[in-house]
Enzyme design. Structure first.
Site, PDB file in Angstrom:
ATOM      1  N   ASP A   1     -10.960 -54.081  76.314  1.00 25.45           N
ATOM      2  CA  ASP A   1     -12.401 -54.192  76.550  1.00 25.45           C
ATOM      3  C   ASP A   1     -12.699 -55.072  77.756  1.00 25.45           C
ATOM      4  O   ASP A   1     -11.864 -55.856  78.206  1.00 25.45           O
ATOM      5  CB  ASP A   1     -13.114 -54.731  75.303  1.00 25.45           C
ATOM      6  CG  ASP A   1     -12.578 -56.074  74.840  1.00 25.45           C
ATOM      7  OD1 ASP A   1     -11.366 -56.291  74.928  1.00 25.45           O
ATOM      8  OD2 ASP A   1     -13.382 -56.916  74.412  1.00 25.45           O
TER       9      ASP A   1
ATOM     10  N   GLU B   1     -11.367 -58.313  72.462  1.00 24.98           N
ATOM     11  CA  GLU B   1     -11.055 -59.711  72.818  1.00 24.98           C
ATOM     12  C   GLU B   1     -12.294 -60.453  73.288  1.00 24.98           C
ATOM     13  O   GLU B   1     -12.474 -61.628  73.008  1.00 24.98           O
ATOM     14  CB  GLU B   1      -9.970 -59.734  73.916  1.00 24.98           C
ATOM     15  CG  GLU B   1      -9.440 -61.123  74.266  1.00 24.98           C
ATOM     16  CD  GLU B   1     -10.262 -61.875  75.315  1.00 24.98           C
ATOM     17  OE1 GLU B   1     -10.094 -63.085  75.443  1.00 24.98           O
ATOM     18  OE2 GLU B   1     -11.095 -61.247  76.002  1.00 24.98           O
TER      19      GLU B   1
END
Ligand SMILES: CCCCCCCC/C=C\CCCCCCCC(=O)NCC(=O)O
Length: 816
Positions: free
Chosen positions: A437, A501
Site C-alpha cells: 500500500d 502498513e
C-alpha cells in the site's frame, strides 16, 4: 592567604582543563572505527543484475493507477444501491484508496431514497477518508446495467492533469442536453411535470436537503476528484440569488443596460460583502451576452469554501428557465474551473429573460473510483470466484511463481506470504518484508504526476517509489534472477508483503505473523523498510551512511478536545474552545519532550560514525562523555536529527467552528507523538498533561504503540552481518559506512517481534537531505540507478543469508 587560595583554585582549574583537553585530543585521534568493512561476498561477484528496460517498466507499471468511474448520467435508486454495494465492498477493505470515491451520483426526481443512499455514501466516504491505498485492482468488477460502467482506463493522474491544466472533457454539454429532455435513456417519471418550465429532470428539494449534494466535508483528499465533477442534474430550489428583483444583490448593476461581465462580477462581490454566508465568486462572461435576452450571463462560480454554508450556496446558485433555448450557452458554461484545495466549484448558466425568473441549481455529480493496478499490470489474474481481489496466477515473475521451491499464500485477501523452501532444515529461516500500500497524495503540484511513473532526469516519479515499491519489486526481481540462474537455497526464507502498513498493518502483517507463529516458525532475522543510505544527512560525516534501524520509535496519537457553551459571536465569553485548545497546542509545541539522546540506539550511531567524522565533529562525537549536552542541542536543530534525540510532537489536525458568527462550542486537535525507546506511552501522556496544565482540555488516546526492542548490532550477529555486508557490497564503492540507528517512523515490524529478536530496518534507497521530505510528501521518486541498486541489494542479501555463517569479523571499536 586569600590570594594563595585563589592561586590554588586557578592552578587546579587549569590542570583539570589541561587533563580534559589532553583526554579529548587523545581520544579523538585514537578512537577506532567500529565500522569495519564486512567480509566481501567472495563468490559470484559477477552476479550483478543490470536494470534493463523491462525491469524498469515492470517497476513503473506497479506505480500507476487505473481509473474506474461511473459514467455521468442519471441513475435510479436501484442503480444507486448497486453503487452503494460496491462502495461498501471498498469500505470493507481497510486499506483501499483514500481518494477513490469522488462525487455523488445524481439524484432522480423527488426520490427520498436517493437522499438516503447519498447520505450513506457520504458517510462511507468519511469512513475511508484516512485509510491508505492499496495496490489492488478491480479488474473483473462487472456490474450490469448502463448505470455503472467502467469508462476510463487512463491513469488518474493524466485525467487529473487534463482537468487541472486544460479543460474538462466535454461531456457536460451532452449532459445538459440530456437534462433538457434529449436523453432517450431518461425514463418518463424523471421528467418534470412543471408546466411553467421548459426544463426537465428538475427535482424538487428543500434547501435543508441540499447539503447532501453539496457537502464538502469529506476533506481535501477528495478535492482533486471533485475537480472532475460534471453537470448532471438540475435541482429546483427557492433561491434568491441572481434574480432581478433581488435589489440587495444587484443594486449596483445598471438596470437598463445589458449586464456586463464586470457588473456581474461586482454583483457577486457585493453579495459577499453584504452577507458573509455567501461564496466568493467570480463571473466569467462571454462578450455580447444578450442574444435577444435582456439579461443573460454565463457565470463560472468557484467557491473558496470554508464552511458548509458557503459550499451550499455556491452550488445552489441559480438559473433560469429557458435553458433549452440557450443550449449553446449551456455548453459554454459547463466547463468547470476549480483550483486550489478545499474548493468546490460549480458552473452556472444564467439566461435571464423573463420577469418570472426561475432559479435552477446545477449539481455536479459523479462517482469516480480510482484503483491501483499492481496485480493487473503485472498480469496477475484476479480470482473472482472466491474473492474479487484475490489472485491466483502470476505472470510478471514467472520463475518465482512457477518454481517448485516457492509457495505463495494470500493472507487476509490482499497480503502475500512467499515461502522459498531451502534444502537444509538445520538452518534457521529468515524473512524479508515490504508493503503493497501507499499513502495518498493530497496535493497535486508534483514535478511529474504522482501516479504515472514518469521518468525525468533519470528519476522515476511516483507515490510509492521509495515507500515501498522498490523493496517489493527489488525482492521479486532479485528472486526471479536468482531462480532463473538455478539458485537453490539451503536456508528457507519468507517474503511478506503486507497490504496495510500505512494504517498500522493490523490486517496484513499482523495476520502473516500470526500464521507464522501458529506454524511454530522462529526467524533468525527479519529485514523490513528503514532509513537507507544517507548522504549529507548526518552532521560531520561526508561519506554516505548505510543507516540500519535496530529499533523503532513507538507512537501515541492523542485527541485533545475542548467544549464550551458556544453561542452568538456578538456576545463572546473571554475564552473560546478554539482559544483554549490553541493555547494547549502552543504549550505542547513550545515545550518539546526532553532530549534523551544517548539512551537508545542513536548512541550506537555515533559510536560507529565518530571515527569517520571530520574535525571538529570527530572531536566532539568521540567525546560524548563530555559533549552530550552540546551534541543533543545541535541534533535538535534539524527535524531529521531531532527525531532521534527525543519523543517528537506533531500536531496533525485541528477542527473547530462552522460559521463566522457562531462561537464554536467544540474544538478538537490530533497530536501524534513518536516515542523514543527510552520512554513509554504513559510517560508521554503524563508529560503532555503536565505541560498543558488545563483540565478543560480532555485528552484521549486514539492509538498507541510502545517503542520496539533494540536488536543487537554486534558484528557477531548473523542478521546484522548480512544486512551490513550487503549494503557494503552495493554501496561500498562510494566509501559508504554502515551504522545502527533508530527508525523514527513506524513499520510493519511491530507485528513480528514475537518471532524474532533480530529485526533490522533498512530501505535500499540513496537519500540526500532534501529527499527525506519525499516520504509521504511531494515528488517521491527514485533514480533508475538506485532501483538497480535496490535489486542488487536484495540479490546480495539472499545470497549472503544462504550461507551457514559469514566470515568472523575482527571486532574493535568502543563506547564513547
Ligand atoms: C543522526 C542520525 C540522523 C538520522 C536521521 C533519520 C533519517 C531517517 C531516514 C529515513 C526515514 C524514513 C522514514 C520512512 C517512513 C516509512 C514508513 C512509514 O511511513 N510508516 C508509517 C508511519 O510511520 O506513520
Amino acid at each position: 592567604m586569600g590570594a594563595e587560595v585563589i592561586k590554588q583554585v586557578v592552578y587546579t582549574a587549569m590542570f583539570v582543563v589541561l587533563v580534559v583537553t589532553a583526554a579529548v585530543i587523545v581520544r579523538t585521534f585514537t578512537v577506532k572505527p567500529r565500522t569495519i568493512l564486512a567480509p566481501p561476498c567472495t563468490e559470484d561477484e559477477s552476479g550483478f543484475i543490470r536494470a534493463d528496460k523491462e525491469m524498469i517498466n515492470r517497476f513503473q507499471t506497479s506505480l500507476k493507477f487505473e481509473t474506474i468511474s461511473w459514467e455521468p448520467g442519471v441513475y435510479n435508486v436501484e442503480e444507486l444501491l448497486n453503487i452503494q454495494e460496491f462502495i461498501k465492498s471498498l469500505v470493507n477493505v481497510p486499506t483501499f484508496l483514500a481518494y477513490n470515491l469522488i462525487n455523488l451520483p445524481p439524484l432522480k426526481k423527488e426520490n427520498v431514497d436517493c437522499l438516503r443512499v447519498i447520505q450513506e455514501l457520504e458517510d462511507m466516504k468519511a469512513q475511508i477518508k484516512y485509510v491508505s491505498s492499496s495496490q489492488l485492482e478491480l479488474v473483473n468488477f462487472v456490474k450490469s446495467g448502463k448505470a455503472i460502467k467502467r469508462v476510463s482506463e487512463t491513469s488518474f493522474v493524466s485525467s487529473q492533469t487534463d482537468t487541472a491544466h486544460h479543460e474538462l472533457p466535454d461531456f457536460t454539454s451532452d449532459l445538459l442536453d440530456d437534462n433538457l429532455g434529449h436523453n432517450p435513456d431518461i425514463t418518463p417519471d424523471c421528467a418534470t411535470d412543471d408546466a411553467d418550465s421548459n426544463t426537465s429532470l428538475v427535482s424538487t428539494m428543500s434547501e435543508e436537503e441540499l447539503p447532501y449534494l453539496t457537502s464538502n466535508a469529506v476533506g481535501p483528499m477528495l478535492n482533486v476528484a471533485q475537480e472532475r465533477s460534471s453537470v448532471l442534474n438540475t435541482v429546483k430550489v427557492k433561491s434568491r440569488v441572481f434574480t432581478r428583483t433581488d435589489k440587495h444583490l444587484l443594486r449596483d448593476v445598471p438596470k437598463h443596460k445589458p449586464y456586463s461581465y464586470t457588473s456581474y462580477s461586482y454583483a457577486l462581490q457585493s453579495q459577499r460583502e453584504h452577507n458573509q454566508e455567501y461564496l466568493i465568486g467570480s463571473v466569467v462572461g462571454k462578450k455580447g451576452l444578450q442574444h435577444g435576452h435582456k439579461h443573460s450571463v454565463n457565470a463560472n462560480i468557484s467557491c473558496q469554501s470554508t464552511t458548509d454554508i458557503q459550499c451550499r450556496e455556491s452550488i445552489n446558485v441559480v438559473l433560469t428557465a429557458q435553458m433549452n433555448k440557450a443550449a449553446s450557452t449551456s455548453k459554454e458554461v459547463s466547463k468547470m474551473n476549480c483550483t486550489g484545495s478545499n474548493v468546490l466549484a460549480s458552473t452556472i448558466n444564467s439566461v435571464a429573460d423573463k420577469d418570472n425568473y426561475r432559479p435552477i441549481a446545477i449539481k455536479s455529480s459523479k462517482i469516480l473510483v480510482t484503483t491501483l493496478v499492481l496485480l493487473d499490470r503485472l498480469q496477475f489474474q484476479l480470482d473472482t470466484s472466491s474473492n474479487q481481489f484475490g489472485f491466483k496466477s502470476k505472470h510478471a515473475y514467472p520463475t518465482v511463481h512457477k518454481s517448485p521451491l516457492v509457495s505463495v499464500e494470500v493472507i487476509a485477501n490482499y497480503s502475500l506470504l512467499y515461502t522459498v523452501h531451502g534444502s537444509n532444515s538445520a538452518l534457521k529461516p529468515y524473512m524479508l518484508t515490504g508493503h503493497l500500500d501507499v499513502v495518498p497524495v493530497p496535493e497535486d503540484d508534483w514535478d511529474a504526476p504522482p501516479f504515472a511513473a514518469e521518468i525525468k532526469n533519470g528519476f522515476i516519479y511516483g507515490r510509492g517509489t521509495i515507500d515501498d515499491k522498490h523493496i517489493v519489486f527489488g525482492i521479486l526481481e532479485a528472486l526471479e534472477f536468482l531462480l532463473k540462474h538455478d539458485f537453490k537455497p539451503e536456508r528457507t526464507f519468507y517474503i511478506g508483503f503486507g497490504h496495510d502498513e500505512e494504517v498500522a498493518g493490523e490486517h496484513g502483517a499482523f495476520r502473516i505473523a500470526e500464521l507464522l507463529t501458529s506454524r511454530g516458525i522462529h526467524l533468525d532475522f527479519l529485514l523490513d523498510e528503514g532509513p537507507g543510505v544517507l548522504s549529507g544527512v548526518i552532521p560531520g560525516v561526508s561519506k554516505p551512511v548505510g543507516l540500519v534501524g535496530c529499533s523503532e520509535k513507538g507512537f501515541v496519537t492523542l485527541k485533545l478536545e475542548v467544549s464550551t457553551s458556544g453561542g452568538h459571536s456578538s456576545m463572546p465569553e473571554k475564552e473560546s474552545s478554539i482559544g483554549i485548545l490553541a493555547q494547549a497546542i502552543t504549550r505542547l509545541e513550545t515545550n518539546p519532550h526532553p532530549s534523551v539522546f544517548g539512551t537508545g540506539p542513536e548512541k550506537g550511531t555515533f559510536e560507529h560514525l565518530a571515527p569517520e567524522m571530520n574535525l571538529p565533529y570527530k572531536m566532539v562525537m568521540s567525546n560524548l562523555w563530555l559533549f552530550y549536552p552540546l551534541v543533543s542541542r545541535v541534533l535538535s536543530w534539524k527535524p531529521s536529527t531531532n527525531s532521534i534525540v527525543r519523543t517528537t510532537t506533531a500536531v496533525t489536525q485541528f477542527n473547530a467552528g462552522i460559521k463566522p458568527n457562531i462561537i464554536a462550542p467544540h474544538a478538537e486537535a490530533i497530536v501524534n507523538h513518536r516515542i523514543h525507546p527510552s520512554e513509554t506511552v504513559q510517560d508521554v501522556i503524563d508529560f503532555d498533561k503536565k505541560v498543558i496544565n488545563d483540565d478543560r482540555v480532555k485528552i484521549t488516546i486514539i492509538q498507541s504503540q510502545e517503542p520496539l526492542p533494540v536488536s543487537s548490532y554486534d558484528d557477531d550477529v548473523f542478521g546484522w552481518q548480512i544486512v551490513k555486508t550487503s549494503i557494503l557490497q552495493v554501496w561500498g564503492h562510494y566509501g559508504t559506512v554502515v551504522a545502527p540507528g533508530l527508525m523514527p517512523a513506524n513499520t510493519d515490524t511491530r507485528h513480528y517481534t514475537e518471532i524474532t529478536e533480530n529485526i533490522y530496518r533498512f530501505s535500499p534507497s540513496f537519500m540526500l537531505p532534501e529527499d527525506l521530505s519525499r516520504f509521504h510528501g511531494r515528488n517521491e521518486r527514485i533514480s533508475t540507478k538506485n532501483y538497480e541498486e535496490a535489486v542488487n541489494f536484495f540479490y546480495h542479501v539472499i545470497k549472503n543469508a544462504d550461507k551457514a555463517k559469514l566470515e568472523p569479523v575482527h571486532k574493535h571499536g568502543e563506547e564513547l
